[in-house]
Design an enzyme around this catalytic site. Structure first.
Site: not given
Ligand SMILES: NC(=O)c1ccc[n+]([C@@H]2O[C@H](COP(=O)([O-])OP(=O)(O)OC[C@H]3O[C@@H](n4cnc5c(N)ncnc54)[C@H](O)[C@@H]3O)[C@@H](O)[C@H]2O)c1
Length: 335
Positions: A168, A187, A248, A277, A295-298
């Site tokens: 993302i 990251d 999150r 939430e 929490h509308l992201g997805a």
């Molecule tokens: N708002 C929403 O509705 C919604 C929708 C989809 C995903 N999300 C959330 O978005 C987040 C990212 O999703 P994604 O698909 O990109 O996941 P992803 O696994 O592709 O990316 C997460 C990244 O975070 C990095 N990371 C882990 N620990 C870390 C730290 N301590 N410091 C810095 N970076 C760190 C990882 O190396 C990874 O590259 C997740 O928490 C997911 O649950 C939220």
């Protein structure tokens, strides 16, 4: 149909289906369709209360959830037949992974299906903050015409800091480049070439906070990311910083954010996710420089269809043929 015939047909269907699947959250009908076509028996019961889930779960081999169902240790232990838990989405923080792993239950997520939706939502929050769109809209609804009050800032040539440069985070960065923003990212878990291929500078978390005009957060919620963003970083950021969290709840310390926004240490913040939430009586909502979405992201039609389809295919392939993809707790493979 007369009751006895209907009953007979139902029992025959139950006997024919090798595996029973319980869907306990509101999930696109695509999910049920895929399981049914694969010959699995599906019970679609969104909104089950925790007690209802505990009573039902012993009869099922697969459980499919979004984020409302809390798959606790108690639920996992009550699921005597449970072989697979599928999360229609990315984060699995509503599932007790440790308990599932101890019992050899595979936990799957759907990776990527809602990436675009989440990235677009983070971007929408960034635009909302830059141009005060929610507050200006509210003001007009109240019959006002406040042009001076809602003057904003451009994204053009601003620095966007991305914390968590996974799927993302990188999609947000791609969109930001189209707006001529400069990207810096933190990251520690991805290789240098990923930053380079995304035209982003690899920085420390502190450097991201020192330099950025906007910061968007895309890390999972883990013990090491809980309250990762708080007072220590707000003390070194520019007062013009606008912060977005659509990853999150809990990654940003909400009490520290409230203080920083109220005292002008930060220019603005937008949250899609919250420490609890729904968040109840959230003090942040009283501030003019704060934007919130529930929490509308997805939550797009396309994103929901994609994750529902992905998780059904993944869980069906595992239960029927032992095929493994998108497994979260790989430790079970050695068991
Ligand atoms: N708002 C929403 O509705 C919604 C929708 C989809 C995903 N999300 C959330 O978005 C987040 C990212 O999703 P994604 O698909 O990109 O996941 P992803 O696994 O592709 O990316 C997460 C990244 O975070 C990095 N990371 C882990 N620990 C870390 C730290 N301590 N410091 C810095 N970076 C760190 C990882 O190396 C990874 O590259 C997740 O928490 C997911 O649950 C939220």
């Amino acid at each position: 149909l007369p009751t006895d015939i209907a009953q007979e047909q139902y029992s025959a269907k139950e006997i024919m289906a090798e595996f029973n699947i319980l869907i306990s959250d509101n999930i696109s009908p695509v999910c049920t369709d895929i399981f049914t076509s694969a010959g699995l028996q599906v019970d679609y019961s969104p909104g089950l209360a925790p007690d209802g889930l505990l009573n039902k779960i012993p009869a099922y081999h697969g459980l499919i959830v979004r984020s409302a169902t809390k798959v606790t240790r108690e639920v996992i232990e009550a699921g005597r037949e449970l072989k697979a838990i599928g999360r229609a989405g990315t984060g699995v923080d509503n599932i007790d992974l440790q308990a599932a792993t101890e019992r050899g239950i595979a936990v799957f997520n759907s990776r990527g299906g809602n990436t675009i939706s989440a990235a677009e939502h983070a971007f929408a929050l960034m635009m909302s903050l830059a141009r005060n769109i929610p507050a200006a809209h509210g003001s007009m609804k109240n019959g006002k015409w406040e042009r001076k009050k809602f003057a904003g800032v451009e994204l053009y040539q601003k620095i966007l800091g991305v914390v968590g440069f996974g799927q993302i985070g990188r999609e947000v960065a791609r969109r930001a480049r189209a707006f001529d923003m400069q990207i810096i990212a933190f990251d520690p878990l991805i290789p240098e070439e990923v930053f380079a291929s995304s035209h982003a500078e690899n920085c420390s978390l502190e450097e991201v906070f020192r330099q950025s005009d906007f910061i968007t957060i895309h890390v999972p919620l883990l013990p090491e990311t809980r309250h990762l963003i708080g007072t220590r970083l707000f003390e070194i950021c520019k007062p013009s910083l606008r912060l977005i969290n659509a990853s999150r709840g809990g990654v940003v310390d909400e009490a520290a954010l409230f203080k920083a926004l109220k005292s002008g240490v930060l220019a603005g913040a937008a949250l899609d996710v919250f420490e609890s939430e729904p968040p109840g009586n959230l003090k942040l909502l009283n501030l003019d420089n704060f934007v919130a979405t529930p929490h509308l992201g997805a939550s797009t039609r396309e994103g929901q269809d994609r994750v529902a389809s992905e998780i059904a295919q993944t869980v069906a392939a595992y239960l029927k043929d032992g095929q493994v993809s998108n497994l979260v707790n790989e430790e079970i493979l050695g068991k």
